[in-house]
Every structure is written in structure tokens, then in C-alpha cells.
Write an enzyme that holds these catalytic residues in place. Sequence first.
Site, mmCIF file in Angstrom:
data_model
loop_
_atom_site.group_PDB
_atom_site.id
_atom_site.type_symbol
_atom_site.label_atom_id
_atom_site.label_comp_id
_atom_site.label_asym_id
_atom_site.label_seq_id
_atom_site.Cartn_x
_atom_site.Cartn_y
_atom_site.Cartn_z
ATOM 1 N N HIS A 135 -39.645 26.713 -49.204
ATOM 2 C CA HIS A 135 -38.885 26.475 -47.983
ATOM 3 C C HIS A 135 -39.279 27.451 -46.878
ATOM 4 O O HIS A 135 -39.107 27.160 -45.697
ATOM 5 C CB HIS A 135 -37.387 26.587 -48.254
ATOM 6 C CG HIS A 135 -36.819 25.410 -48.974
ATOM 7 N ND1 HIS A 135 -36.593 24.191 -48.360
ATOM 8 C CD2 HIS A 135 -36.428 25.236 -50.265
ATOM 9 C CE1 HIS A 135 -36.079 23.338 -49.228
ATOM 10 N NE2 HIS A 135 -35.972 23.947 -50.400
ATOM 11 N N GLU A 171 -35.802 19.397 -59.946
ATOM 12 C CA GLU A 171 -35.055 19.225 -58.709
ATOM 13 C C GLU A 171 -35.477 17.885 -58.104
ATOM 14 O O GLU A 171 -36.489 17.809 -57.402
ATOM 15 C CB GLU A 171 -35.323 20.367 -57.728
ATOM 16 C CG GLU A 171 -34.790 21.715 -58.194
ATOM 17 C CD GLU A 171 -34.908 22.793 -57.124
ATOM 18 O OE1 GLU A 171 -35.526 22.525 -56.072
ATOM 19 O OE2 GLU A 171 -34.391 23.891 -57.351
ATOM 20 N N SER A 181 -40.461 31.153 -52.132
ATOM 21 C CA SER A 181 -39.858 29.844 -51.895
ATOM 22 C C SER A 181 -40.705 29.002 -50.955
ATOM 23 O O SER A 181 -41.090 29.454 -49.869
ATOM 24 C CB SER A 181 -38.460 30.006 -51.286
ATOM 25 O OG SER A 181 -37.963 28.751 -50.861
ATOM 26 N N VAL A 227 -32.540 29.383 -57.591
ATOM 27 C CA VAL A 227 -32.919 29.844 -56.257
ATOM 28 C C VAL A 227 -34.184 30.694 -56.362
ATOM 29 O O VAL A 227 -34.236 31.632 -57.167
ATOM 30 C CB VAL A 227 -31.791 30.684 -55.619
ATOM 31 C CG1 VAL A 227 -32.205 31.154 -54.223
ATOM 32 C CG2 VAL A 227 -30.503 29.873 -55.545
ATOM 33 N N HIS A 233 -36.225 17.881 -54.186
ATOM 34 C CA HIS A 233 -37.162 18.797 -53.528
ATOM 35 C C HIS A 233 -38.543 18.157 -53.409
ATOM 36 O O HIS A 233 -39.239 17.959 -54.399
ATOM 37 C CB HIS A 233 -37.250 20.100 -54.333
ATOM 38 C CG HIS A 233 -38.099 21.157 -53.679
ATOM 39 N ND1 HIS A 233 -37.566 22.306 -53.127
ATOM 40 C CD2 HIS A 233 -39.436 21.252 -53.499
ATOM 41 C CE1 HIS A 233 -38.546 23.054 -52.643
ATOM 42 N NE2 HIS A 233 -39.688 22.428 -52.856
ATOM 43 N N GLN A 248 -33.071 32.999 -47.398
ATOM 44 C CA GLN A 248 -33.373 32.904 -48.816
ATOM 45 C C GLN A 248 -32.693 34.038 -49.588
ATOM 46 O O GLN A 248 -32.173 33.836 -50.687
ATOM 47 C CB GLN A 248 -34.892 32.940 -49.035
ATOM 48 C CG GLN A 248 -35.326 32.491 -50.422
ATOM 49 C CD GLN A 248 -35.059 31.027 -50.693
ATOM 50 O OE1 GLN A 248 -34.991 30.209 -49.777
ATOM 51 N NE2 GLN A 248 -34.898 30.680 -51.964
ATOM 52 N N ASP A 261 -35.581 19.467 -48.909
ATOM 53 C CA ASP A 261 -34.614 18.944 -49.865
ATOM 54 C C ASP A 261 -34.024 17.686 -49.246
ATOM 55 O O ASP A 261 -33.422 17.753 -48.167
ATOM 56 C CB ASP A 261 -33.505 19.964 -50.147
ATOM 57 C CG ASP A 261 -33.986 21.120 -51.006
ATOM 58 O OD1 ASP A 261 -35.100 21.032 -51.564
ATOM 59 O OD2 ASP A 261 -33.246 22.116 -51.125
#
Length: 203
Positions: free
Chosen positions: A122, A172, A120, A114, A175, A85, A129
Site C-alpha cells: 500500500h 486476502e 506494505s 498488517v 487485496h 501503516q 483493497d
Amino acid sequence: MPPIHAINTNIPAPNTRSEETPWNLILVNKWNTIPDNYEVELMELTNGQSVDKRIYPELQEMFDAARSENIYPIAASGYRTEMRQKSLMKEKIAEYKGKGHSQEEARTKAEEWVAVPGTSEHQIGLSVDINADKMKSTGNDVYEWLRKNSYKFGFILRYPADKTDITGVIHEPWHYRYVGKEAAAEIYKRGICLEEYLNKTSQ
């Protein structure tokens, strides 16, 4: 239809449940960082991406359902380490600096795209994604199918276009975040975002 094959990885068992919030509803955004003791057990996909082991069955089910309707999604990005990240953030800042922006301007613009490391989704393995296998589908076809069907499998469009002021992230369409089928159905039906569902919209 071909599965998104998976392999278990030897990573410590999850320790993410708190008294207030179940693991699938943990809120991570620019105002709520990942808990220091957060651990995740990953499952690796054949393309090298990984996700939290607990969301894999529904992710597979969703991909199979899409393929049965001639829509071919791929998991373009799953779990990310903090180091990854940080690297993505550094690359985005450099991109904006290369366009003539100052360091401060470049960072501000980069953060629109970002997430700051530690904020995040993620990094918790619950987000994916999802893009298209462009040999078989278009991105728009995949995004539209996901928008209409993902809730049936426990996934939500995490950053809708009309919720940027609440999520802190621009739209997004790729996502998707796992929240479980019950929460996903309500979020979809009410047209809300995760922050609103959890009643945590104050900054």
C-alpha cells in the site's frame, strides 16, 4: 456507469524504475522493503483514497467492466503513508493485547494481518483493497468477479490462499496489485504468485 473520479495531487514524479525490475513489478514483502528513494505520483479518488497515477486508467476500466455486469466494487484502501501503516500496526497490536496476549504474541499475530511499515504494498500505491458497495453487491460477488477477471486489466490477487508460505501473508481476497496486463495474464494462467513470477521465492 459512474467513474471513480480522480484528481491529480502535487507530489514529486515517480523515480521507481531500476535496471533489473520495471516499476510495475517492484517486489515488496517482509523480505524486500520499499527502496529508500521510492517516490510516487498519486491520483486521488473521490472517496479520498489514492493510487499511483499510472494504474488509474486500468483500475477505472476494471471497475466499469464490473459495473456493466452488475457487480459494484469500491476502492476501500489504496495508498498509505508510512505513518498510516504504523498506526494500523499499533491498533492491531493493541487489539490482541486487549484479548490477553503478551506484547510479543500480540505483535506476531498483528503481523499476520498488517504489514510491517516499509514492507506494505500500500505504501507504493500499486495495491488496492477492493470491497463491495453493499447496497448493490455482496463481498463474495465482488471477490469472485475480481478473481476471474482482474488479470484482464493488469491486476492480480496478491495473496492467494495456497501461497501464504511464499508471500508471507494470509489469504486476502480483497487485496489486488497492479503488475501490468502481460504479467497478470501469465500469473493468472499459471496459478502462481508475484514472488514465483519474479523467481524470488527464497527467504
